[in-house]
Every structure is written in C-alpha cells, then in structure tokens.
Design an enzyme around this catalytic site. Structure first.
Site, short mmCIF file in Angstrom:
data_model
loop_
_atom_site.label_atom_id
_atom_site.label_comp_id
_atom_site.label_asym_id
_atom_site.label_seq_id
_atom_site.Cartn_x
_atom_site.Cartn_y
_atom_site.Cartn_z
N LEU A 13 -18.11 14.57 16.36
CA LEU A 13 -17.08 15.26 17.15
C LEU A 13 -16.80 16.64 16.57
CD1 LEU A 13 -15.00 15.22 19.42
CD2 LEU A 13 -13.40 14.09 17.86
N ALA A 62 -13.40 10.57 9.25
CA ALA A 62 -13.24 9.12 9.32
C ALA A 62 -14.27 8.41 8.46
CB ALA A 62 -13.40 8.64 10.77
N TYR A 63 -13.93 7.17 8.17
CA TYR A 63 -14.88 6.22 7.58
C TYR A 63 -15.28 5.32 8.75
CZ TYR A 63 -16.49 2.19 4.85
OH TYR A 63 -17.24 1.16 4.33
N TYR A 127 -12.20 -2.34 9.71
CA TYR A 127 -12.27 -0.98 10.28
C TYR A 127 -11.13 -0.77 11.29
CZ TYR A 127 -13.90 2.83 13.27
OH TYR A 127 -13.98 3.99 14.01
N LYS A 131 -8.01 1.89 11.19
CA LYS A 131 -7.76 2.89 12.24
C LYS A 131 -6.33 2.74 12.79
CE LYS A 131 -10.28 5.59 13.58
NZ LYS A 131 -10.53 6.97 13.04
N1 LIG Z 1 -18.69 6.89 16.02
C1 LIG Z 1 -18.15 6.07 16.92
O1 LIG Z 1 -18.83 5.29 17.60
C2 LIG Z 1 -16.65 6.07 17.12
C3 LIG Z 1 -16.09 5.16 18.03
C4 LIG Z 1 -14.71 5.18 18.22
C5 LIG Z 1 -13.92 6.08 17.53
N2 LIG Z 1 -14.50 6.94 16.65
C6 LIG Z 1 -13.62 7.89 15.94
O2 LIG Z 1 -13.90 9.20 16.41
C7 LIG Z 1 -13.67 10.14 15.35
C8 LIG Z 1 -14.90 11.03 15.20
O3 LIG Z 1 -16.00 10.18 14.86
P1 LIG Z 1 -17.43 10.75 14.50
O4 LIG Z 1 -18.42 9.77 15.01
O5 LIG Z 1 -17.51 12.18 14.88
O6 LIG Z 1 -17.38 10.61 12.92
P2 LIG Z 1 -18.54 10.98 11.89
O7 LIG Z 1 -19.70 11.55 12.59
O8 LIG Z 1 -18.71 9.78 11.00
O9 LIG Z 1 -17.84 12.14 11.05
C9 LIG Z 1 -16.78 11.90 10.20
C10 LIG Z 1 -16.78 13.01 9.18
O10 LIG Z 1 -15.67 12.80 8.31
C11 LIG Z 1 -16.11 13.12 7.00
N3 LIG Z 1 -15.27 12.53 5.98
C12 LIG Z 1 -15.38 11.32 5.41
N4 LIG Z 1 -14.45 11.17 4.44
C13 LIG Z 1 -13.74 12.32 4.40
C14 LIG Z 1 -12.67 12.79 3.60
N5 LIG Z 1 -12.16 12.03 2.61
N6 LIG Z 1 -12.17 14.03 3.83
C15 LIG Z 1 -12.71 14.80 4.80
N7 LIG Z 1 -13.73 14.43 5.57
C16 LIG Z 1 -14.25 13.19 5.38
C17 LIG Z 1 -17.51 12.56 6.97
O11 LIG Z 1 -18.24 13.08 5.87
P3 LIG Z 1 -19.41 12.14 5.24
O12 LIG Z 1 -20.41 11.95 6.34
O13 LIG Z 1 -19.88 12.95 4.09
O14 LIG Z 1 -18.73 10.86 4.85
C18 LIG Z 1 -18.04 13.05 8.31
O15 LIG Z 1 -18.56 14.35 8.25
C19 LIG Z 1 -13.32 9.31 14.11
O16 LIG Z 1 -11.94 9.22 13.99
C20 LIG Z 1 -13.88 7.95 14.44
O17 LIG Z 1 -13.23 6.89 13.76
C21 LIG Z 1 -15.84 6.98 16.45
#
Ligand SMILES: NC(=O)c1ccc[n+]([C@@H]2O[C@H](COP(=O)([O-])OP(=O)(O)OC[C@H]3O[C@@H](n4cnc5c(N)ncnc54)[C@H](OP(=O)(O)O)[C@@H]3O)[C@@H](O)[C@H]2O)c1
Length: 288
Positions: A13, A62-63, A127, A131
């Site tokens: 995102l 996010a984690y 998880y 959240k």
């Molecule tokens: N992916 C899905 O299917 C999904 C579904 C529903 C909701 N969501 C939510 O949508 C949002 C965006 O998701 P996304 O898929 O774009 O996530 P993503 O690709 O996993 O990106 C999350 C980013 O957060 C970084 N991060 C981790 N720990 C951190 C910290 N302590 N401080 C600052 N940054 C940190 C990560 O770095 P590293 O990679 O180095 O850890 C990564 O770059 C999140 O809130 C997620 O929970 C995602």
C-alpha cells in the site's frame, strides 16, 4: 502546504501511495519505513512526528505474517498494536489526522452476509487480535479513521496474485481453496480512495468522518475463483483444482467468509469502487 507522513511505505500500500502521490501537487509527502522510522520505538516515533509536524499520518506499517503470528503473538502485537499506540500518544491532543489500516481478520468469518462496520469484531487468530488492538489504539484519537481491508495485492511486494502467476508458470496444476469467500483489494484502488478522502478534506469538500470503515473491491469470490481469473487474465494454461481448507495444516484460522459491506465509505466519501475483476486486469497488465 499539507504535510502527509506515510509509514511502512516500502510495503504494497505504501508503494501504491508513492505512485499516486505524483498526481497530488502542493502536498508535502514524507515516506518512511522501519529503517527511518521504527514505530515500535516510542521515543523515535515521538521525535520523528514532532520534528516533521505532519497534518496527516497514513499508517501502512504492519506485521502481516498471519501464520507466524500464532507462534510470535508478541511481535505481531508490537507492530500492529503498540506501534499504533506510539503514534496516537503523540497526535492525541493535536489536529493531525490519522488514517490507520486494519483487516477483515478482526471479524470471525462466520457470517453469510457481508460484514458491516457495526458487526461485532471477534478475531479468531493472533494476527486478527493484534489488528483489533491497533484499531482500539487508533480510535483513542478524535481524528482517526480506521479502514478495514481484505486480500490486498499489488504489483509491488509479495502477494497471492504474484504467487499464482509464478506457480502457474512453473506447474501444470495448482490446488487452491474454494471454501473461503471474500473480496480482493487492489492496493492501487485503496491508495486512490485514501487520497480522494485526504484531498477532499484538505479542500474542504467534506469533513473527516472519524471511525471505522470497510474497503475492498466490489464483488465476491473464493480464492479458487481468484486464482482461476489470475491465470485466465495472464493467458496461462495451468489448471486450478478446488480444494478444502482442511487439506492444509495452517497455524492460523482463516475467516471462512469475510465479504465487506462498503456502503458507509461509499456514501460518506462519494466513492465509486471498481469490481475486483476490472482491477485485477489492470494489475496483471502492469505485471506482464
Ligand atoms: N496484505 C494483505 O493481504 C492485507 C489484508 C488485509 C489488511 N492488510 C493491512 O493493510 C495494510 C497494508 O498492508 P501491506 O500488504 O501493504 O503491508 P506490507 O506490504 O507487509 O508492508 C508493511 C510495511 O511495514 C513495514 N514495517 C514493519 N514493521 C515496522 C515498524 N516497526 N515500523 C515501521 N514500519 C514497519 C514493513 O517492513 P518490513 O517488510 O521490513 O517488515 C513493510 O514495509 C496493513 O495494515 C495490513 O495489515 C493487509
């Protein structure tokens, strides 16, 4: 000039927001990820936010390791819960607006009609619990908007679409579950919706409506349907066999049904949301 701080900006995102930010002149975007701003550090978070003094914070950090979270729930809680508290502790008394992203995993997945924001959360996994904790911290600030989304994918990062494309290019058949129903979300569409809200509020088109909102693409499918469409759209020949979730031994329980009712966000912010097939086609065109 409005200052917009985007955290977790190297994720799916965050990258899509970086792309779309190029269409928004006159805003000062600051993109950070864990190397520049580790949100789990309360001191670093406070110092960074005080120094940059943003008008908006969009938290994409996010984690997201759903299965691993079962064996390291504290780590999931630290990034998905405590880090959100760290942000809110700094902005709570201010006019800074906060958009935080949450997940369909806060719902229990036992519905057979779409979940609205008024459905009671009942997460079934570590998880999902982390959240939900993040949402509760976010909502302690009067200017917070929590957006629950599902099945996120993008041309950036790793996700279901890219895994299916890779595996379908290497194998003749794939097995994909057909007993989990939801809706994919193209992160570029979510980024567009977020920026439409942010810019609308900045231009006084509407006020920020705080609280919880659902957002995914339109339509409904199973992971099997989604995989089949990915393969068709990419022009691959791989066959997809539908299987039951119980055939896999996964650590975390998945919601069987997590279709989101998006009426609230569409009505309040006058959004039109594309069907998941339309958006998938756009993403596959970018990847091909
Ligand atoms: N992916 C899905 O299917 C999904 C579904 C529903 C909701 N969501 C939510 O949508 C949002 C965006 O998701 P996304 O898929 O774009 O996530 P993503 O690709 O996993 O990106 C999350 C980013 O957060 C970084 N991060 C981790 N720990 C951190 C910290 N302590 N401080 C600052 N940054 C940190 C990560 O770095 P590293 O990679 O180095 O850890 C990564 O770059 C999140 O809130 C997620 O929970 C995602």
């Amino acid at each position: 000039m409005a200052v917009i701080l985007i955290t977790g900006a190297k994720g799916q995102l965050g990258n899509e927001l970086r792309v779309i930010s190029k269409n928004f002149y006159g805003y000062d975007f600051i993109f950070t990820d864990v190397e520049t701003l580790d949100l789990t550090s309360d001191i670093q978070t406070r110092e960074y936010i005080n120094e940059t003094n943003p008008d908006w914070i969009i938290n994409c950090a996010a984690y997201n390791l759903v299965d691993k979270a079962e064996s390291e729930p504290d780590k999931a809680m630290l990034v998905n819960g405590t880090a959100v508290k760290n942000i809110v502790d700094v902005v709570r008394e201010s006019e800074c607006k906060f958009i935080h992203i949450s997940s369909d995993y806060v719902y229990d997945g036992k519905n057979n009609v779409p979940y609205s924001e008024y459905s009671t959360p009942n997460p079934q996994s570590a998880y999902g619990r982390s959240k939900l904790a993040g949402e509760k911290y976010a909502l302690q600030h009067h200017g917070s908007m929590v957006i629950r989304t599902s099945w996120l994918y993008s041309s950036f990062g790793t996700n279901f679409v890219k895994s299916i494309l890779k595996n379908a290019g290497e194998k003749d058949t794939l097995k994909v579950v057909f007993d989990q129903t939801g809706t994919p979300t193209y992160a570029a569409d979510l980024a567009g919706a977020i920026m439409s809200i942010v810019s609308g509020v900045i231009r006084n088109q509407f006020a920020l409506s705080a609280g919880v909102f659902n957002y995914s693409n339109e339509g409904v499918c199973s992971w099997y349907d989604f995989a089949t469409e990915i393969i068709n759209e990419a022009g691959l020949q791989c066959k997809v066999n539908p299987v039951l979730t119980k055939e896999y031994r996964l650590a975390a329980q998945r919601p069987e049904y997590s279709v989101l009712d998006k009426s609230k966000i569409k009505e309040i912010y006058n959004l039109t949301i594309p069907h998941w097939r339309t958006s998938l086609s756009k993403c596959i065109n970018l990847l091909n």
